[in-house]
Design an enzyme around this catalytic site. Structure first.
Site, short mmCIF file in Angstrom:
data_model
loop_
_atom_site.label_atom_id
_atom_site.label_comp_id
_atom_site.label_asym_id
_atom_site.label_seq_id
_atom_site.Cartn_x
_atom_site.Cartn_y
_atom_site.Cartn_z
N TYR A 60 -12.59 28.81 13.41
CA TYR A 60 -13.34 27.80 12.73
C TYR A 60 -14.90 27.92 13.11
O TYR A 60 -14.81 29.14 12.87
CB TYR A 60 -13.34 25.88 12.64
CG TYR A 60 -13.91 25.75 12.19
CD1 TYR A 60 -12.92 26.02 10.47
CD2 TYR A 60 -15.16 24.74 11.23
CE1 TYR A 60 -12.92 25.41 9.33
CE2 TYR A 60 -15.31 24.21 10.17
CZ TYR A 60 -14.07 24.12 9.44
OH TYR A 60 -14.18 23.80 7.83
N ARG A 64 -19.15 25.50 -2.46
CA ARG A 64 -20.21 25.95 -0.72
C ARG A 64 -20.00 25.82 0.21
O ARG A 64 -19.39 24.80 1.40
CB ARG A 64 -21.12 24.03 -1.27
CG ARG A 64 -22.59 23.80 -0.58
CD ARG A 64 -22.58 23.22 0.75
NE ARG A 64 -21.64 23.31 1.65
CZ ARG A 64 -20.90 22.50 2.15
NH1 ARG A 64 -21.57 21.86 2.57
NH2 ARG A 64 -20.35 22.83 3.20
N LYS A 80 -9.25 24.31 8.57
CA LYS A 80 -9.27 23.19 8.82
C LYS A 80 -7.61 22.64 9.46
O LYS A 80 -8.10 21.62 10.22
CB LYS A 80 -10.07 21.95 8.47
CG LYS A 80 -11.37 22.54 7.60
CD LYS A 80 -12.29 21.09 7.98
CE LYS A 80 -13.06 21.80 8.64
NZ LYS A 80 -15.04 20.11 7.94
N ASP A 124 -16.11 21.24 1.60
CA ASP A 124 -16.84 22.54 0.64
C ASP A 124 -16.85 22.07 -0.44
O ASP A 124 -16.95 23.70 -1.22
CB ASP A 124 -16.30 23.69 1.50
CG ASP A 124 -17.31 23.85 3.37
OD1 ASP A 124 -17.74 22.44 3.60
OD2 ASP A 124 -16.94 25.05 3.94
N ASP A 156 -14.48 15.28 3.76
CA ASP A 156 -14.52 15.56 4.72
C ASP A 156 -17.20 16.22 5.07
O ASP A 156 -16.89 15.91 6.36
CB ASP A 156 -14.42 16.61 5.69
CG ASP A 156 -14.38 17.00 7.38
OD1 ASP A 156 -14.51 15.48 8.26
OD2 ASP A 156 -14.78 17.99 7.63
N ASN A 177 -25.09 24.53 9.25
CA ASN A 177 -23.54 25.93 9.83
C ASN A 177 -24.15 27.26 8.53
O ASN A 177 -24.74 26.90 7.65
CB ASN A 177 -22.63 25.68 9.81
CG ASN A 177 -21.96 24.42 10.96
OD1 ASN A 177 -22.77 24.48 11.91
ND2 ASN A 177 -21.29 23.84 10.16
#
Ligand code: NAD
Length: 549
Positions: free
Chosen positions: A95, A148, A166, A238, A260, A400
């Site tokens: 990840y 994104r 994930k 995302d 999430d 991140n």
């Protein structure tokens, strides 16, 4: 449903059942494997040693990622055994941050499709395509449209690395069976011309589809997953801010779904605030927060924090007044005319301010949370200003991947004289400062969503509610041992994540049972029921009854 066990070469090519050199002599004889494998039989532990020596021999994190994905494609049990046993070292590879690097170059490192792709051309036949997925018992789907990805922006269909990663965490961190997990990418095109023009791009090389055509595919998709996999938990991941928030509002009251980036992030940040309050002595209700960045993650955190403050007795308007935002145009204030709808509830009556340091002096936040995707923006001056205001300033640099982090752990501890209560989105190693050793926490969503998912499955919850995220956040904070807090670590050690996920699962399932959202009756022993759902990466005896596919 148990499918027949394949035999011979087909068995060796089935990653769910393949044991490689660990097939027993009896299995080799009975399943047509004799001669297809080298004669020496290894144990799972011996195979693990081999994998680790190869893994650590790779010259870069990206090469390690490619190696691990290759292993996942060949032998899932061994892959998860290695990941579960070495989570701290492997999480940053499967990840963030390495998965970000992988997503930037996904077409170039492509080996084997893992997960399902849908495009706008698939309108009208989405359910049929979902039916092509070989596993009938899917219970959790993670979907992205790649717009994104982490802090990297639009990478189109290259974003598939994210749902894959994930879902690996669902299995590694909470023991959700890999066969229950389905990664999906909605290829809506990409507005990233560099990726679109990449000759090895794996998606449809065209600009993004937006508006009605986009929504029509989404509506069909959400209905189809619920028809093909009834009761499935659908996690959005995302999507760009507008879609993330819009789709969440569109589906959350009708389906078992959550976002999430908005809600998982919010819960992990709220848990961080609960733990930080054990260090600072300032309760969550007593915090004043300044968010640097006002996207879906930041406003998602604020919304959940406001709910937590209200639960502690603070009136809603008062709770909102304790959350301030600073975006690319400065402090979010009422006089601004450029505010997107999600920022409006947090636009306070204040003069415009365009410097972060000035905003900190004006708002005097107890906590500064970075979700801006702008690396290095928490300068020494910013950090010192926070330290001037409070004995134990709370600093979360959550953007991140690592290059986008607003500051490093070391910068936070040095600039505040070791007084910062620090957490980040991407991992930082321990920091030695003035004879003390600080262990920075990673506000990793993996602390929340796997346990949440397990709780949803255990209770058969029909919806995912804010109360569940509140319960998950409070429970996560309560699992942080005093010894960890002493080192500045406000999240539990990663090695304990499977146990933590089970505790979170119980808290979430209890909310479902309490609030009438469950479709599975509360068992006499809910903990045992949750434990019974947890998959351990161990080789089954394929000759025993019921151990095939
Ligand atoms: P987003 O694109 O929706 O929001 C980014 C926000 O930053 C926007 O409001 C933008 O106006 C603001 N911004 C951009 N430049 C700025 C500047 N110079 N100064 C101030 N603000 C600026 O993205 P998002 O989904 O909200 O995610 C933001 C970041 O949070 C990402 O890097 C993501 O990886 C990270 N994130 C971390 C976690 C975690 O650590 N658990 C979870 C989710 C997201």
């Amino acid at each position: 449903m148990t499918l027949p066990t394949p035999t011979g070469a087909a068995l060796l090519h089935d990653p769910r059942l393949n044991k490689g050199t660990a097939f027993t002599a009896a299995e080799r004889d009975a399943l047509g494997l004799r001669g297809l494998l080298p004669p020496r039989i290894l144990t799972l532990e011996e195979q693990e040693e081999r994998i680790l020596s190869n893994f650590y021999g790779k010259p870069s994190a990206l090469e390690q990622y490619i190696y691990l994905i290759g292993l996942q494609d060949r032998n899932e049990t061994l892959f998860y055994r290695v990941v579960v046993d070495h989570l701290e070292n492997l999480l940053p590879i499967i990840y963030t941050p390495t998965v970000g690097e992988a997503c930037r170059t996904f077409g170039h490192i492509f080996r084997r499709a893992r997960g399902l792709y849908l495009t706008v051309e698939d309108r009208g036949r989405v359910a049929d395509i979902l039916g092509n997925w070989p596993e009938p018992g899917v219970r959790i789907i993670v979907v992205t449209d790649g717009e994104r990805i982490l802090g990297l922006g639009d990478v189109g269909a290259y974003g598939m690395g994210i749902p894959i990663g994930k879902l690996s965490l669902y299995t590694a961190c909470a023991g959700i069976h890999p066969a229950w997990c389905l990664p999906i990418t909605l290829d809506m095109g990409t507005d990233n011309a560099e990726i679109r023009n990449d000759p090895l791009y794996t998606g449809m090389p065209r600009p993004r589809i937006r508006g009605e055509a986009y929504l029509a595919l989404l509506d069909e998709f959400v209905a189809a997953v619920n028809a093909v996999f009834p009761g499935v938990l659908l996690q959005f991941e995302d999507f760009a801010t507008g879609n993330a928030l819009g789709l969440l509002a569109r589906y959350r009251d009708r389906f078992c779904t959550f976002n999430d980036d908005v809600q998982g992030t919010a819960a992990v940040a709220l848990a961080g605030l609960y733990s930080a309050s054990r260090i600072t002595g300032v309760s969550v209700a007593g915090q004043h927060l300044l968010f640097f960045g006002a996207g879906s993650a930041a406003t998602g955190i604020a919304d959940l924090v406001v709910g937590a403050m209200v639960a502690e007795g603070v009136p809603p308007a008062e709770a909102r007044s304790r959350c301030w935002f600073f975006d690319s145009r400065g402090l979010v204030v009422q006089s601004r005319t450029d505010l997107a709808a999600h920022k409006v509830p947090y636009a306070h009556d204040h003069r415009p301010v365009t410097s972060l340091v000035e905003a900190i002096r004006a708002v005097r936040p107890t906590a500064l949370l970075g979700l801006s995707t702008q690396g290095g923006t928490f300068t020494d001056e910013v950090l010192r200003t926070m330290a001037d205001l409070h004995e134990r300033p709370v600093i979360f640099a959550l953007s991140n991947p690592t290059s986008k982090s607003e500051c490093t752990a070391e910068q936070a501890y040095r600039a505040t004289g070791g007084r910062a209560v620090f957490a980040s989105g991407s991992p930082f190693g321990p920091v030695e400062f003035e004879g003390r050793r600080f262990v920075p926490g990673q506000g990793n969503n993996a602390y929340i969503f796997p346990g949440l998912g397990l709780g949803i499955l255990a209770s058969g919850a029909r919806r995912v509610t804010d109360s569940m995220f509140h319960a998950a956040a409070r429970t996560l904070a309560a699992t942080v041992p005093e010894s960890a807090l002493h080192d500045g670590l406000i999240y539990p050690p990663l090695q304990s994540i499977r146990a933590v996920s089970a505790i979170i699962a119980l808290a979430v399932a209890e909310v479902a049972w309490r609030d009438g959202l469950a479709t599975v009756a509360r068992p006499a022993d809910p903990e045992a029921a949750i434990r019974s759902l947890v998959w351990e990466p161990r080789y089954p005896d394929l000759l025993a009854e019921g151990n095939g596919r």
